[in-house]
Scaffold this active site. Structure first.
Site, PDB file in Angstrom:
ATOM      1  N   HIS A 144      17.639  24.622 -21.264  1.00  0.00           N
ATOM      2  CA  HIS A 144      19.067  24.668 -20.909  1.00  0.00           C
ATOM      3  C   HIS A 144      19.305  23.611 -19.838  1.00  0.00           C
ATOM      4  O   HIS A 144      18.377  22.864 -19.454  1.00  0.00           O
ATOM      5  CB  HIS A 144      19.468  26.076 -20.457  1.00  0.00           C
ATOM      6  CG  HIS A 144      18.578  26.660 -19.400  1.00  0.00           C
ATOM      7  ND1 HIS A 144      18.435  26.101 -18.150  1.00  0.00           N
ATOM      8  CD2 HIS A 144      17.761  27.740 -19.426  1.00  0.00           C
ATOM      9  CE1 HIS A 144      17.604  26.829 -17.441  1.00  0.00           C
ATOM     10  NE2 HIS A 144      17.159  27.825 -18.196  1.00  0.00           N
ATOM     11  N   HIS A 190      16.739  23.175 -16.998  1.00  0.00           N
ATOM     12  CA  HIS A 190      15.539  22.376 -17.306  1.00  0.00           C
ATOM     13  C   HIS A 190      15.887  20.889 -17.336  1.00  0.00           C
ATOM     14  O   HIS A 190      15.126  20.047 -16.837  1.00  0.00           O
ATOM     15  CB  HIS A 190      14.977  22.744 -18.687  1.00  0.00           C
ATOM     16  CG  HIS A 190      14.531  24.160 -18.821  1.00  0.00           C
ATOM     17  ND1 HIS A 190      15.176  25.073 -19.611  1.00  0.00           N
ATOM     18  CD2 HIS A 190      13.469  24.817 -18.272  1.00  0.00           C
ATOM     19  CE1 HIS A 190      14.547  26.241 -19.553  1.00  0.00           C
ATOM     20  NE2 HIS A 190      13.513  26.113 -18.750  1.00  0.00           N
ATOM     21  N   GLN A 237      14.677  26.357  -8.522  1.00  0.00           N
ATOM     22  CA  GLN A 237      14.749  27.357  -7.443  1.00  0.00           C
ATOM     23  C   GLN A 237      15.029  28.764  -7.979  1.00  0.00           C
ATOM     24  O   GLN A 237      14.772  29.749  -7.304  1.00  0.00           O
ATOM     25  CB  GLN A 237      15.833  26.972  -6.429  1.00  0.00           C
ATOM     26  CG  GLN A 237      15.736  27.834  -5.160  1.00  0.00           C
ATOM     27  CD  GLN A 237      16.961  27.815  -4.295  1.00  0.00           C
ATOM     28  OE1 GLN A 237      17.435  26.728  -3.962  1.00  0.00           O
ATOM     29  NE2 GLN A 237      17.476  28.978  -3.924  1.00  0.00           N
ATOM     30  N   LYS A 238      15.526  28.875  -9.217  1.00  0.00           N
ATOM     31  CA  LYS A 238      15.796  30.215  -9.740  1.00  0.00           C
ATOM     32  C   LYS A 238      14.518  31.064  -9.705  1.00  0.00           C
ATOM     33  O   LYS A 238      14.559  32.244  -9.423  1.00  0.00           O
ATOM     34  CB  LYS A 238      16.358  30.167 -11.160  1.00  0.00           C
ATOM     35  CG  LYS A 238      16.905  31.525 -11.584  1.00  0.00           C
ATOM     36  CD  LYS A 238      17.453  31.514 -12.966  1.00  0.00           C
ATOM     37  CE  LYS A 238      16.369  31.663 -13.992  1.00  0.00           C
ATOM     38  NZ  LYS A 238      15.711  32.989 -13.970  1.00  0.00           N
ATOM     39  N   LEU A 275      21.552  29.893 -15.116  1.00  0.00           N
ATOM     40  CA  LEU A 275      21.039  29.608 -16.453  1.00  0.00           C
ATOM     41  C   LEU A 275      19.615  30.131 -16.566  1.00  0.00           C
ATOM     42  O   LEU A 275      18.800  29.955 -15.662  1.00  0.00           O
ATOM     43  CB  LEU A 275      21.073  28.105 -16.733  1.00  0.00           C
ATOM     44  CG  LEU A 275      22.456  27.465 -16.804  1.00  0.00           C
ATOM     45  CD1 LEU A 275      22.357  26.048 -17.366  1.00  0.00           C
ATOM     46  CD2 LEU A 275      23.426  28.270 -17.641  1.00  0.00           C
ATOM     47  N   SER A 276      19.349  30.765 -17.695  1.00  0.00           N
ATOM     48  CA  SER A 276      18.016  31.311 -17.970  1.00  0.00           C
ATOM     49  C   SER A 276      17.841  31.321 -19.471  1.00  0.00           C
ATOM     50  O   SER A 276      18.802  31.599 -20.210  1.00  0.00           O
ATOM     51  CB  SER A 276      17.919  32.750 -17.430  1.00  0.00           C
ATOM     52  OG  SER A 276      16.835  33.428 -18.040  1.00  0.00           O
ATOM     53  N   SER A 277      16.625  31.067 -19.913  1.00  0.00           N
ATOM     54  CA  SER A 277      16.359  31.123 -21.352  1.00  0.00           C
ATOM     55  C   SER A 277      16.593  32.532 -21.885  1.00  0.00           C
ATOM     56  O   SER A 277      16.818  32.726 -23.074  1.00  0.00           O
ATOM     57  CB  SER A 277      14.919  30.696 -21.634  1.00  0.00           C
ATOM     58  OG  SER A 277      14.698  29.409 -21.096  1.00  0.00           O
ATOM     59  N   MET A 282       8.777  26.508 -20.649  1.00  0.00           N
ATOM     60  CA  MET A 282       8.378  27.324 -21.802  1.00  0.00           C
ATOM     61  C   MET A 282       9.364  27.098 -22.948  1.00  0.00           C
ATOM     62  O   MET A 282       9.484  27.932 -23.852  1.00  0.00           O
ATOM     63  CB  MET A 282       8.317  28.807 -21.418  1.00  0.00           C
ATOM     64  CG  MET A 282       7.252  29.064 -20.343  1.00  0.00           C
ATOM     65  SD  MET A 282       6.634  30.758 -20.316  1.00  0.00           S
ATOM     66  CE  MET A 282       8.122  31.649 -19.969  1.00  0.00           C
ATOM     67  N   GLY A 283      10.082  25.983 -22.903  1.00  0.00           N
ATOM     68  CA  GLY A 283      11.033  25.684 -23.963  1.00  0.00           C
ATOM     69  C   GLY A 283      12.295  26.507 -23.822  1.00  0.00           C
ATOM     70  O   GLY A 283      12.591  27.011 -22.741  1.00  0.00           O
TER      71      GLY A 283
HETATM   72  O1  PAF Z   1       8.968  28.627 -15.106  1.00  0.00           O
HETATM   73  C1  PAF Z   1       8.449  28.585 -16.234  1.00  0.00           C
HETATM   74  O2  PAF Z   1       9.092  28.257 -17.234  1.00  0.00           O
HETATM   75  C2  PAF Z   1       6.980  28.961 -16.390  1.00  0.00           C
HETATM   76  O3  PAF Z   1       6.626  29.984 -15.533  1.00  0.00           O
HETATM   77  C3  PAF Z   1       6.045  27.759 -16.232  1.00  0.00           C
HETATM   78  C4  PAF Z   1       6.103  27.177 -14.836  1.00  0.00           C
HETATM   79  C5  PAF Z   1       6.398  26.687 -17.248  1.00  0.00           C
HETATM   80  C6  PAF Z   1       4.590  28.199 -16.475  1.00  0.00           C
HETATM   81  O4  PAF Z   1       4.437  28.713 -17.764  1.00  0.00           O
END
Ligand code: PAF
Length: 306
Positions: free
Chosen positions: A59, A62, A173-174, A209-211, A55-56
Site C-alpha cells: 500500500h 510501503h 513507524q506503524k 494503512l495496513s495490509s 510481506m507484500g
Molecule cells: O513489517 C513487516 O512487514 C514484517 O514484519 C517484515 C519486517 C517484512 C519482516 O517479515
C-alpha cells in the site's frame, strides 16, 4: 497493461492515489544468487544499497519507504516474503493477502530496482534451526500478545540483512515496536546498517494503512477509525499541557469505547525508548493501541512530546 488476479487472495487495491493499471514491473528475482548478483553489479557501479523488507500486499505506506530509499540510495531492493515464523498458530498466515502481480505493478512507478520474492523453502531450509531471541524491547506489548512474533521478525530480518547486505533499511513507524527491535538487533549484532523509520501513512479519515485493512467490512472500518481518533485525542491533551500518562490513557480508552465493535488488546502510554510505564510525560512517549475489530487485529501509535 491489465493485471491478472493471482489466486483467491488477490484483492483490488483501493487507495485513490494509485492506479496499478498503467505501469511497468520492476525486475523480479526469487533466488539468492540472482539478487546477490544484481546487488554486486550495483556495488561495482558505486551505488549504495537500500532495502525495503515487506510481506507484500503493498500500500502507499510501503511505497513511501521505497520512494525514500530511492531518494537516499542508488539501488533499492524490495523484498516480498510472508514470513511464516512471525505468525502464531492462531494468526492469519494462511489468509494473509498475497498479491504479487499487483505489488509489482505498484512498485513500477516508484522505480524500484529489484524485487526479491524468495520461496519459503529457500529462506527456511529443512534443517533450519537458528533463531534470534531478544529480551528487553521485544518483551512487552506486542511481544506479550504475540509470543514468538519478534523471534520470527528478528530472525527473518537478520536473514534478509545477510542476504542483501544493505547500507540502509527502511521500516514504517506503524510497527513502532518492531522498529525498536530492529534497531536493537543492529546495535547488538554490530551490523553496519542504518535503520530508517518513516512516518505512518494514513487514509484521509485517519486510518493507518495496513495490509490487514482489506479484511474490514464497512462497519468494522468505521469502528477502526476510533483508533486514530484516540491517538489524536492523546496528542491534543499533551499539546494542551496534560502530563499525567494515566489521564491520557483514560481519555484514549473513552474514545475507543465509542466504537461498539472494537475490543482493546492493549493501550500503552510509555517511554518511547524502553517501552516501560511512566507516570509523567516529561520526555517523548509512545501512545500505542492494539485492538481487534471483529476478527481483525490492528495496531497504531503516535509519539507525544511534552
Ligand atoms: O513489517 C513487516 O512487514 C514484517 O514484519 C517484515 C519486517 C517484512 C519482516 O517479515
Amino acid at each position: 497493461m491489465m493485471l491478472k488476479a493471482v489466486g483467491w487472495a488477490e484483492r483490488p487495491f483501493t487507495h485513490s492515489s494509485m492506479n496499478p493499471s498503467f505501469s511497468f514491473s520492476p525486475r523480479l528475482v526469487t533466488k539468492l544468487d540472482e539478487v546477490r548478483a544484481a546487488i554486486a553489479a550495483a556495488r561495482r557501479d558505486g551505488k549504495t544499497i537500500g532495502l525495503v523488507p515487506t510481506m507484500g500486499a503493498l500500500h502507499a505506506g510501503h511505497l513511501s519507504l521505497v520512494k525514500r530509499s530511492r531518494q537516499e540510495c542508488g539501488f533499492t531492493v524490495t523484498t516480498i516474503f510472508v514470513n511464516p515464523t512471525q505468525f502464531g498458530p492462531r494468526e492469519d498466515f494462511a489468509r494473509y493477502p498475497r498479491t504479487l502481480q499487483t505489488d509489482l505493478a505498484l512498485l513500477g512507478p516508484t522505480g524500484a530496482d529489484v524485487v526479491f520474492a524468495p520461496e519459503a523453502g529457500d529462506v527456511y531450509g529443512p534443517q533450519h534451526a537458528t533463531y534470534v531471541e531478544m529480551h528487553g524491547v521485544a518483551e512487552p506489548w506486542e511481544g506479550r500478545c504475540r509470543p514468538g512474533h519478534f523471534r520470527g521478525v528478528a530472525t527473518v530480518v537478520l536473514k534478509l540483512f545477510n542476504m542483501v547486505a544493505p547500507d540502509r533499511a527502511y521500516f514504517g513507524q506503524k510497527d513502532y515496536q518492531q522498529s525498536l527491535v530492529i534497531r536493537r538487533l543492529v546495535a547488538d549484532l554490530d551490523l553496519p546498517i542504518e535503520v530508517c523509520v518513516c512516518p505512518t501513512v494514513r487514509e484521509p479519515d485517519g486510518l493507518a494503512l495496513s495490509s490487514r485493512n482489506v479484511y474490514l467490512s464497512p462497519a468494522e472500518r468505521e469502528d477502526a477509525l476510533a483508533i486514530g481518533r484516540a491517538l489524536r485525542r492523546a496528542a491534543e491533551l499533551v499539546q494542551s499541557g496534560q502530563r499525567e500518562a494515566a489521564a491520557v490513557a483514560e481519555a484514549m480508552r473513552a474514545v475507543l469505547a465509542t466504537a461498539p465493535g472494537l475490543r482493546v488488546e492493549y493501550l500503552a502510554v510509555v517511554d518511547a525508548e524502553t517501552l516501560q510505564a511512566i507516570a509523567t510525560i516529561d520526555r517523548t512517549v509512545l501512545a500505542a493501541i492494539a485492538a481487534f475489530v471483529g476478527p481483525t487485529r490492528l495496531i497504531d501509535n503516535t509519539l507525544l512530546s511534552p
